[in-house]
Design a protein around this motif. Structure first.
Motif, mmCIF file in Angstrom:
data_model
loop_
_atom_site.group_PDB
_atom_site.id
_atom_site.type_symbol
_atom_site.label_atom_id
_atom_site.label_comp_id
_atom_site.label_asym_id
_atom_site.label_seq_id
_atom_site.Cartn_x
_atom_site.Cartn_y
_atom_site.Cartn_z
ATOM 1 N N LYS A 60 32.215 4.591 33.782
ATOM 2 C CA LYS A 60 33.388 3.960 33.175
ATOM 3 C C LYS A 60 33.045 3.218 31.880
ATOM 4 O O LYS A 60 33.904 3.009 31.036
ATOM 5 N N PHE A 61 31.786 2.821 31.715
ATOM 6 C CA PHE A 61 31.380 2.082 30.522
ATOM 7 C C PHE A 61 31.166 3.002 29.311
ATOM 8 O O PHE A 61 31.212 2.538 28.168
ATOM 9 N N THR A 62 30.924 4.287 29.569
ATOM 10 C CA THR A 62 30.591 5.226 28.490
ATOM 11 C C THR A 62 31.653 5.267 27.401
ATOM 12 O O THR A 62 31.349 5.304 26.213
ATOM 13 N N ALA A 63 32.906 5.291 27.805
ATOM 14 C CA ALA A 63 34.001 5.427 26.846
ATOM 15 C C ALA A 63 34.208 4.179 25.992
ATOM 16 O O ALA A 63 34.898 4.235 24.979
ATOM 17 N N TYR A 64 33.587 3.069 26.380
ATOM 18 C CA TYR A 64 33.846 1.809 25.679
ATOM 19 C C TYR A 64 32.693 1.323 24.801
ATOM 20 O O TYR A 64 32.800 0.269 24.182
ATOM 21 N N VAL A 65 31.624 2.077 24.759
ATOM 22 C CA VAL A 65 30.482 1.638 23.960
ATOM 23 C C VAL A 65 30.374 2.439 22.669
ATOM 24 O O VAL A 65 30.901 3.549 22.553
ATOM 25 N N ASN A 66 29.674 1.853 21.718
ATOM 26 C CA ASN A 66 29.406 2.536 20.458
ATOM 27 C C ASN A 66 28.524 3.746 20.723
ATOM 28 O O ASN A 66 27.564 3.674 21.478
ATOM 29 N N GLU A 67 28.832 4.880 20.099
ATOM 30 C CA GLU A 67 28.093 6.111 20.361
ATOM 31 C C GLU A 67 26.622 5.995 19.966
ATOM 32 O O GLU A 67 25.751 6.592 20.607
ATOM 33 N N ALA A 68 26.326 5.223 18.932
ATOM 34 C CA ALA A 68 24.937 5.037 18.510
ATOM 35 C C ALA A 68 24.135 4.327 19.595
ATOM 36 O O ALA A 68 22.986 4.680 19.867
ATOM 37 N N PHE A 69 24.749 3.336 20.230
ATOM 38 C CA PHE A 69 24.081 2.620 21.314
ATOM 39 C C PHE A 69 23.836 3.551 22.495
ATOM 40 O O PHE A 69 22.772 3.522 23.123
ATOM 41 N N LEU A 70 24.806 4.401 22.808
ATOM 42 C CA LEU A 70 24.679 5.359 23.901
ATOM 43 C C LEU A 70 23.504 6.297 23.655
ATOM 44 O O LEU A 70 22.720 6.601 24.561
ATOM 45 N N LYS A 71 23.350 6.748 22.420
ATOM 46 C CA LYS A 71 22.254 7.656 22.070
ATOM 47 C C LYS A 71 20.895 6.992 22.291
ATOM 48 O O LYS A 71 19.954 7.625 22.774
#
Length: 254
Positions: free
Chosen positions: A224-235
């Protein structure tokens, strides 16, 4: 209780990054809880069935799963996973441990190169092309599926970084779509690979239940957190997780 809490926290990371998490589970089970490598491989891979199912449902609701690509890649991945699991049963534990750690570090390097060093192709154009070329889609799905499935079965890992690389590079998906679709691909890979370890006697059912209870809850919440974080941070998290797991696995007590 400690095992449950640990698996719950790992599950959150699994759902958040879209990684199958088997590599992380293997590292923790061997380094922290003293489980043998073969048993850790079989138990962790099988646990990904429920963890990935939970994460897939959450990502599907967030529209991060490409069903056609995920299903085709997953079916071929299951074939490779079973073959890999049968071969792994005859390999020495120390060799398997270092092979698994090496591939986790290598997967992190490939992800870093693909996510930060190579210009991303147009996801819209690629997705449209796949819809018009079913045969081409099957060939690409077979290529990505068999290779990543074999790695999963042989090394006991979900091979999520390799699947993500395939989805990013071969199919041109965005990072978030790759994360969600990877969860779907891992489902058949984990099921068939886990069965392969079970028939070889390397799947501890009691341990399996404890691992699943923790990771399945954490995975659903983490997704559920994936959609709310910055994509750069996810990478960045996608790259750091396999490296940290590899280091932990290498220093696991014999």
């Amino acid at each position: 209780m400690l095992l449950f809490v640990t698996m719950f926290l790992i599950g959150i990371l699994i759902g958040f990054t879209g990684a199958g998490g088997a590599g992380t589970i293997i590292a923790v089970l061997t380094a922290v809880f003293g489980i043998s490598v073969h048993t850790a491989l079989g138990t962790s891979l099988a646990s990904m069935i429920f963890t990935s199912l939970s994460g897939t449902l959450s990502h599907f609701k967030a529209h991060n799963v490409v069903l056609k690509i995920g299903a085709i890649t997953g079916i071929f991945g299951a074939i490779g996973s079973f073959i890999g699991a049968q071969i792994a049963g005859f390999i020495d534990e120390d060799i398997l441990k270092y092979c698994t750690a090496t591939m986790m570090v290598f997967s992190a390097f490939l992800l870093w190169r693909r996510l930060f060093m190579v210009k991303r192709q147009s996801a819209t154009k690629s997705a449209s092309k796949q819809n018009d070329e079913s045969t081409n889609l099957i060939i690409k799905g077979a290529f990505v599926g068999v290779i990543t499935g074999f790695l999963s079965g042989f090394l006991g890992i979900g091979a999520a970084p390799f699947i993500q690389i395939g989805l990013l590079t071969i199919f041109g998906l965005t990072a978030k779509k790759a994360v969600g679709t990877t969860m779907l691909v891992i489902l058949p890979i984990a099921f068939v690979g886990g069965f392969g370890y079970y028939i070889l006697g390397h799947l501890d059912i009691g341990l399996f239940i404890k691992v699943v209870c923790g990771t399945i809850i954490g995975s659903y919440l983490g997704a559920k957190f994936t959609a709310y974080v910055n994509e750069a941070f996810l990478k960045v998290v996608m790259i750091i997780l396999p490296i940290a797991s590899a280091v932990l696995l290498i220093f696991a007590k014999q």
